[in-house]
Write an enzyme that holds these catalytic residues in place. Structure first.
Site, PDB file in Angstrom:
ATOM      1  N   LEU A  59       0.813  -1.210   0.000  1.00 31.49           N
ATOM      2  CA  LEU A  59       0.000   0.000   0.000  1.00 31.49           C
ATOM      3  C   LEU A  59       0.854   1.271   0.000  1.00 31.49           C
ATOM      4  O   LEU A  59       0.680   2.158  -0.840  1.00 31.49           O
ATOM      5  CB  LEU A  59      -0.934  -0.010   1.213  1.00 31.49           C
ATOM      6  CG  LEU A  59      -1.831   1.219   1.407  1.00 31.49           C
ATOM      7  CD1 LEU A  59      -2.738   1.400   0.201  1.00 31.49           C
ATOM      8  CD2 LEU A  59      -2.652   1.081   2.687  1.00 31.49           C
ATOM      9  N   ALA A  60       1.781   1.382   0.954  1.00 29.82           N
ATOM     10  CA  ALA A  60       2.594   2.599   1.042  1.00 29.82           C
ATOM     11  C   ALA A  60       3.478   2.754  -0.190  1.00 29.82           C
ATOM     12  O   ALA A  60       3.692   3.869  -0.678  1.00 29.82           O
ATOM     13  CB  ALA A  60       3.442   2.570   2.312  1.00 29.82           C
ATOM     14  N   ASP A  61       4.005   1.653  -0.702  1.00 29.44           N
ATOM     15  CA  ASP A  61       4.839   1.726  -1.897  1.00 29.44           C
ATOM     16  C   ASP A  61       4.047   2.263  -3.086  1.00 29.44           C
ATOM     17  O   ASP A  61       4.558   3.079  -3.872  1.00 29.44           O
ATOM     18  CB  ASP A  61       5.390   0.343  -2.247  1.00 29.44           C
ATOM     19  CG  ASP A  61       6.497  -0.107  -1.307  1.00 29.44           C
ATOM     20  OD1 ASP A  61       7.333   0.740  -0.944  1.00 29.44           O
ATOM     21  OD2 ASP A  61       6.528  -1.289  -0.938  1.00 29.44           O
ATOM     22  N   ILE A  62       2.825   1.794  -3.244  1.00 33.74           N
ATOM     23  CA  ILE A  62       1.998   2.254  -4.361  1.00 33.74           C
ATOM     24  C   ILE A  62       1.648   3.729  -4.191  1.00 33.74           C
ATOM     25  O   ILE A  62       1.678   4.513  -5.151  1.00 33.74           O
ATOM     26  CB  ILE A  62       0.717   1.406  -4.483  1.00 33.74           C
ATOM     27  CG1 ILE A  62       1.071  -0.074  -4.661  1.00 33.74           C
ATOM     28  CG2 ILE A  62      -0.134   1.894  -5.641  1.00 33.74           C
ATOM     29  CD1 ILE A  62       1.930  -0.381  -5.863  1.00 33.74           C
ATOM     30  N   GLY A  92       4.755   5.614  -5.108  1.00 36.22           N
ATOM     31  CA  GLY A  92       4.998   5.605  -6.542  1.00 36.22           C
ATOM     32  C   GLY A  92       4.158   6.635  -7.266  1.00 36.22           C
ATOM     33  O   GLY A  92       4.647   7.366  -8.139  1.00 36.22           O
TER      34      GLY A  92
END
Length: 415
Positions: A170-173, A176
Site C-alpha cells: 500500500l505505502a509503496d503504491i 509511486g
C-alpha cells in the site's frame, strides 16, 4: 499501435536507477504516459523484483508488469568505469529516479548536485522509507515499516486482534504515484525556470496522507481512534455484508440521505422513524444493532437480488469482489480496466491498464519486463554513447555490464 508522439510525456527521458516497488513504480507510471524509461540493473541478478513474489517458468510475475515500457541496461555503478559512463550519459536524460540508502550516491561520487552540475535541467527523484534526513534516515526500510510509522496499522483490523498491516504494498503504491506526480510538477517548473530539481520523497510521508483525517481529529480534539474492522468512525452504516449465496456486498451510508435510503430499503418507513437511527450520531451509537439488521436482511437474499433492491432504493452499494470475480465484473470489463498484454515468455498476461484516460493524448502499454538482465544494453549504450561492439565487449568482460551481445529489438512505441 498508438502513435508514441501523441503520448502525454513523449520526448521525456527517464533513467531509472531504483529497485523494488515504490521508486520503480514512479518510473513505470511515467513510461505509461509515454516517457522513454531506461532501467539500470546490477549485472548478474538484476532488480530484486525479478525474484520477488510469485514466479512462473522462472519469470517473476510482478516484474513483468512493474517494468513494462522500460529498456533494461546493466551497469555496475560501484565501478569507476560504470560511474564514468553514467556521467557521460546523464546529459541525455531529463529525470533520474533512485532509491539507494541516503549517502550512497554521494559516496560513489554521483550525488544529485554533481549530476546536475553536468546537466542543470536534470530532475532527480530520491525515494526512501524515511527521507534523506532525520534520525531514521540511515536505517533500512520498506513500505511495511512506512505503514507502521504512519499509523496505518494501528487503525486497521479489529479491536481484539493485533494491528493489521496491509496484505499488499500500500505505502509503496502511494509513494509511486506521489513520486510520478512530483516529477511532473518539477517538469512544469523547469518550463519556467530552465533548471531541474532534487525531490526528496519519504514513503512514510506518502502513507500519512491516508490518515490525515485522524491526524486532524487527534490534534484538535484529542481523539485517537482504535481498530474498528470494516466500520468507519465518522459514519454509519458502513461495512461488508454476506449474502445468502456466500457472496459479499459493500455498503456505505456516509450521508444522511444515503443512510435513510438504506433504512427504508431494508425496513420501510418504520425503520426510518426508529429514533436509534434518526441521525448519524444515533446510528454510530447503535451501530451494532444497525449492522445486525443489515446483515440479517442480506442473509435472506442472494447477492444479485440484494444489490438490485438496494440500488433501486438509491443506496450506495456494490459487489465486494475477489480478484477472480473482479476480472469478470461488468464495469471492469466495460472500461477495459484490466489489460491483457502479450509477453514473449509467458504469453497473454492480465494486469492493470493505464489510468486515467486521456481524451486527446494516446497511451499504450510498452513491452513487459524483459527476461534478461541488460537486454537492451548494447542497443541503448550504442545509440546514446556511441559505444561500438568492441568497447561493449570490454565492459562486459570486466563485469561493468552484461546482457546479450548485439543490438536488442526496440521497444514498440518508444522514441
Amino acid at each position: 499501435m498508438n502513435d508514441s508522439s501523441r503520448a502525454p510525456l513523449a520526448g521525456l527521458r527517464v533513467l531509472d536507477l531504483s529497485t523494488m516497488i515504490a521508486a520503480p513504480l514512479a518510473a513505470t507510471l511515467l513510461a505509461d504516459y509515454g516517457a522513454e524509461v531506461v532501467k539500470v540493473e546490477m549485472p548478474g541478478p538484476g532488480d530484486h523484483v525479478r525474484h520477488f513474489g510469485a514466479q512462473k517458468d522462472g519469470h517473476g510475475l510482478y516484474w513483468k508488469a512493474l517494468s513494462r515500457g522500460k529498456r533494461s541496461v546493466s551497469l555496475d555503478l560501484r565501478r569507476p568505469e560504470g560511474k564514468d559512463l553514467l556521467r557521460r550519459w546523464i546529459e541525455r536524460f531529463d529525470v533520474v529516479v533512485e532509491n539507494f540508502r541516503p549517502g550512497t550516491l554521494e559516496r560513489w561520487g554521483l550525488a544529485p548536485d554533481d549530476l546536475r552540475a553536468i546537466n542543470p535541467r536534470l530532475i532527480v527523484l530520491r525515494v526512501t522509507a524515511y527521507g534523506q534526513d532525520g534520525p531514521y534516515a540511515a536505517q533500512p526500510g520498506f513500505g511495511t515499516l512506512a505503514e507502521a510509522l504512519a499509523g496505518l496499522a494501528s487503525v486497521s483490523g479489529y479491536e481484539d486482534r493485533p494491528p493489521l498491516l496491509p496484505a499488499y504494498p500500500l505505502a509503496d503504491i502511494m509513494a509511486g504515484n506521489l513520486g510520478a506526480t512530483s516529477v511532473l510538477a518539477a517538469v512544469q517548473r523547469r518550463h519556467a525556470t530552465g533548471t531541474g530539481d532534487v525531490i526528496d520523497l519519504a514513503i512514510y510521508e506518502a502513507a500519512l496522507k491516508l490518515v490525515e483525517i485522524n491526524i486532524l481529529e487527534y490534534q484538535q480534539l484529542g481523539t485517537e481512534h482504535g481498530r474498528t474492522g470494516n466500520r468507519y468512525g465518522p459514519a454509519a452504516p458502513r461495512g461488508s455484508y454476506q449474502c445468502r449465496d456466500g457472496l459479499w456486498i459493500a455498503l456505505s451510508g456516509s450521508t444522511q440521505a444515503m443512510a435513510v435510503n438504506v433504512l427504508r430499503t431494508i425496513g420501510g418507513e418504520e425503520l426510518v422513524a426508529d429514533p436509534r437511527f434518526a441521525t448519524n450520531a444515533e446510528r454510530r451509537e447503535h451501530v451494532e444493532a444497525l449492522d445486525t439488521l443489515i446483515s440479517d436482511w442480506c442473509a435472506q437474499r442472494d447477492r444479485e437480488t440484494a444489490l438490485s433492491e438496494l440500488t433501486a432504493g438509491g443506496c450506495a452499494v456494490g459487489p465486494l469482489e475477489s480478484v477472480a470475480t473482479m476480472l469478470d465484473n461488468p464495469q471492469v470489463v466495460h472500461r477495459g480496466s484490466i489489460a491483457t498484454v502479450e509477453d514473449p515468455d509467458l504469453g497473454p498476461m492480465a494486469m492493470t491498464g493505464i489510468y486515467p484516460r486521456f481524451q486527446e493524448a494516446e497511451t499504450s502499454i510498452g513491452r513487459l519486463g524483459p527476461a534478461e538482465v541488460g537486454a537492451d544494453t548494447d542497443e541503448v549504450l550504442g545509440r546514446d554513447l556511441g559505444l561500438d561492439a568492441a568497447e561493449l565487449a570490454v565492459l562486459r568482460a570486466a563485469g561493468v555490464t552484461d546482457g546479450p551481445a548485439g543490438s536488442a529489438a526496440p521497444i514498440p512505441g518508444a522514441p
